[in-house]
Scaffold this motif. Structure first.
Motif, PDB file in Angstrom:
ATOM      1  N   HIS A 179      33.426  32.005  40.067  1.00 16.65           N
ATOM      2  CA  HIS A 179      33.531  31.927  41.535  1.00 16.65           C
ATOM      3  C   HIS A 179      33.743  30.489  41.985  1.00 16.65           C
ATOM      4  N   GLU A 219      35.580  46.713  34.195  1.00 17.65           N
ATOM      5  CA  GLU A 219      35.440  46.925  35.636  1.00 17.65           C
ATOM      6  C   GLU A 219      34.994  45.637  36.349  1.00 17.65           C
ATOM      7  N   GLN A 220      34.064  44.941  35.751  1.00 20.33           N
ATOM      8  CA  GLN A 220      33.601  43.676  36.357  1.00 20.33           C
ATOM      9  C   GLN A 220      34.744  42.663  36.439  1.00 20.33           C
ATOM     10  N   GLN A 265      37.966  43.397  36.543  1.00 21.28           N
ATOM     11  CA  GLN A 265      38.936  43.894  37.501  1.00 21.28           C
ATOM     12  C   GLN A 265      38.458  43.636  38.932  1.00 21.28           C
ATOM     13  N   ASN A 266      37.159  43.824  39.161  1.00 20.73           N
ATOM     14  CA  ASN A 266      36.572  43.544  40.480  1.00 20.73           C
ATOM     15  C   ASN A 266      36.755  42.088  40.861  1.00 20.73           C
ATOM     16  N   PHE A 267      36.474  41.225  39.903  1.00 18.29           N
ATOM     17  CA  PHE A 267      36.642  39.798  40.173  1.00 18.29           C
ATOM     18  C   PHE A 267      38.094  39.515  40.527  1.00 18.29           C
ATOM     19  N   SER A 327      40.456  41.485  41.745  1.00 22.59           N
ATOM     20  CA  SER A 327      40.933  41.940  43.054  1.00 22.59           C
ATOM     21  C   SER A 327      40.242  41.202  44.192  1.00 22.59           C
ATOM     22  N   THR A 328      38.974  40.838  44.012  1.00 19.66           N
ATOM     23  CA  THR A 328      38.280  40.089  45.068  1.00 19.66           C
ATOM     24  C   THR A 328      38.905  38.712  45.291  1.00 19.66           C
TER      25      THR A 328
END
Ligand code: GDP
Ligand code: MG
Length: 167
Positions: free
Chosen positions: A96, A127-128, A130-132, A134-135
């Motif tokens: 981040h 999934e984690q 992919q989430n990162f 797209s966010t």
């Protein structure tokens, strides 16, 4: 003859995720986490739909430990390789902060996630990742191992393709 399109790619991510090992895998095709002192970048050739391109890959030379990556490192960068280690969830959480730097220093650059050490037991799920992605607007997630070389050529070719599409 026209010179090949050249793109600057920077390795980003916390200490220990394997940036220098990836750098050495690209540069010398061997597994080693020590780069020659003062070595800032190496180049790799890739072919995208029949067009030869050059990728200049930059490594941090360890200064990320002190969070002193400078504006210079990011200057004229086309793509940030946000590197985390699959066996260490905190390395993804810490991306981040690196992502904030990238957004600040090179607003329009392409961002991809490089999930390194895929030869080890993963602690981070697809999934984690992919989430990162797209966010934070990362175009793609690559699974690689600097140790075995798995996925590294694919990373260069596919990133090259994304860059050719974007420029
Ligand atoms: P950097 O601080 O991001 O430049 O990371 P390094 O390249 O110095 O690597 C940190 C540690 O992770 C070293 O002990 C490497 O040998 C190890 N390492 C790097 N890439 C891999 C990998 O793909 N698989 C495994 N198992 N270990 C790796
Ligand atoms: Mg390093």
């Amino acid at each position: 003859m026209q010179s090949a399109p050249t793109f600057k790619l920077v390795l980003i991510g916390e200490s220990g995720v394997g940036k220098t090992s990836l750098f050495m895998r690209v540069k010398e095709n061997r597994f080693c986490s020590e780069a020659a002192l003062g070595l800032e970048f190496c180049t790799a050739d890739a072919t995208v739909d029949g067009v030869r391109i050059k990728l200049a890959l930059w490594d941090t030379a360890g200064v990320e430990r002190f969070r002193t990556l400078t504006r210079n490192y990011y200057r004229h960068c086309h793509c940030a390789l946000l590197v985390c280690s699959l066996d260490d969830k905190s390395s993804l959480d810490n991306l981040h902060r690196w992502n904030q730097d990238v957004d600040f220093y090179c607003k329009d650059c392409l961002k991809v996630i490089v999930a390194n050490k895929n030869d080890l037991q993963p602690e981070v799920s697809a999934e984690q990742l992919q989430n990162f992605a797209s966010t934070f607007g990362c175009k793609q997630v690559f699974y690689v191992s600097a140790k075995t070389g798995d996925g590294v050529q694919q990373l260069l070719t596919d990133t090259g393709r994304l860059l050719m599409g974007a420029h």
